[in-house]
Each structure stands twice: as structure tokens, then as C-alpha cells.
Design an enzyme around this catalytic site. Structure first.
Site, PDB file in Angstrom:
ATOM      1  N   GLU A  34      36.691  29.580  46.364  1.00  0.00           N
ATOM      2  CA  GLU A  34      37.908  30.142  45.776  1.00  0.00           C
ATOM      3  C   GLU A  34      38.832  30.644  46.876  1.00  0.00           C
ATOM      4  OE1 GLU A  34      37.154  32.193  41.626  1.00  0.00           O
ATOM      5  OE2 GLU A  34      35.676  32.918  43.104  1.00  0.00           O
ATOM      6  N   LYS A 111      43.397  33.594  34.782  1.00  0.00           N
ATOM      7  CA  LYS A 111      42.705  32.764  35.769  1.00  0.00           C
ATOM      8  C   LYS A 111      42.177  31.553  35.002  1.00  0.00           C
ATOM      9  CE  LYS A 111      39.339  33.264  39.506  1.00  0.00           C
ATOM     10  NZ  LYS A 111      38.397  34.179  40.159  1.00  0.00           N
TER      11      LYS A 111
END
Length: 132
Positions: A34, A111
Site C-alpha cells: 500500500e 478506501k
């Protein structure tokens, strides 16, 4: 008194300015990939403020310049990676409250591509912060 209606009640802003679906690319998350690859974050903002001064003057200087605000929020999302969306949401709310006319803000951080091993439509965190 001019006889104009007011939107203010008991010192709390009754007007709301909303910006929805602001897409940003950030490198936030607890996993190395990420941080390395980054991912899409979508931000919704609602600001509580009194818009009567701007309505009376018709002058941008008497209200929140949402174009500038969007730029500041994007910068907050697209720099300085953090692990948690809780931290990111707080950072965004701090940006919103920099303008003294903003009495409170509601920030939702989506997200949509969160690394979850399941079918889901999205992950989102919403916080509300008030001027202290």
C-alpha cells in the site's frame, strides 16, 4: 435590522457546504505494498458555516473558497503517508478547520480498494470535528 432571514441559530452554523467524491491517490496503509504502490482514496466533506455574510456581499472573500480547500485536502491526502484512515481523516479535518469561518466539519474517507479478501463495495470512515 433589515428584515432578512438568518440561518444562524444559537451560535451554531446551520448552513452546510458539501464537496463529494474528491478522488486522490495516496500511499496510506499498514501493508508495504500500500505504501509502495499507493491507492485511490475518495473524500467527502461537509462544512458547517454561516453563509449570510457571503450572500449579502456576493464576495468570495466572505466565504470558504472551496477551490482552494480542495487543493489543500488533496495535498493532505497525497503527501506524508500514514498507516490508518483514522489518522488521515483527522488530518483532513484539521485542514478544513483552518478557516475560522468553519465551525464544524464532517469528513468521510473512502478506501474503495482496501486490501480485504472478500467481496465488498467499500470501506469508509466518517468523523465530525468542531472548532474548540
Amino acid at each position: 435590522m433589515t428584515g432578512r432571514a438568518t440561518t444562524r441559530g444559537a451560535g451554531v452554523a446551520q448552513d452546510e457546504l458539501t464537496i463529494s467524491g474528491l478522488e486522490c491517490h495516496g500511499h496510506h496503509g499498514v501493508f508495504d505494498f500500500e505504501r509502495r504502490e499507493g491507492q485511490r482514496f475518495v473524500v467527502d466533506l461537509t462544512l458547517g458555516l454561516d453563509t449570510t455574510p457571503a450572500a449579502a456581499s456576493d464576495d468570495l472573500h466572505d466565504t470558504v473558497d472551496y477551490g482552494r480547500l480542495v487543493g489543500s485536502v488533496r495535498a493532505a491526502v497525497e503527501t506524508d503517508p500514514v498507516d490508518l484512515i483514522e489518522t488521515l481523516a483527522q488530518r483532513i479535518s484539521d485542514v478544513c478547520l483552518l478557516d475560522g469561518r468553519v465551525e464544524w466539519c464532517r469528513v468521510t474517507v473512502h478506501k474503495p480498494d482496501a486490501p480485504i479478501d472478500a467481496t465488498f463495495s467499500g470501506v469508509a470512515l466518517t468523523i465530525t470535528r468542531r472548532r474548540t
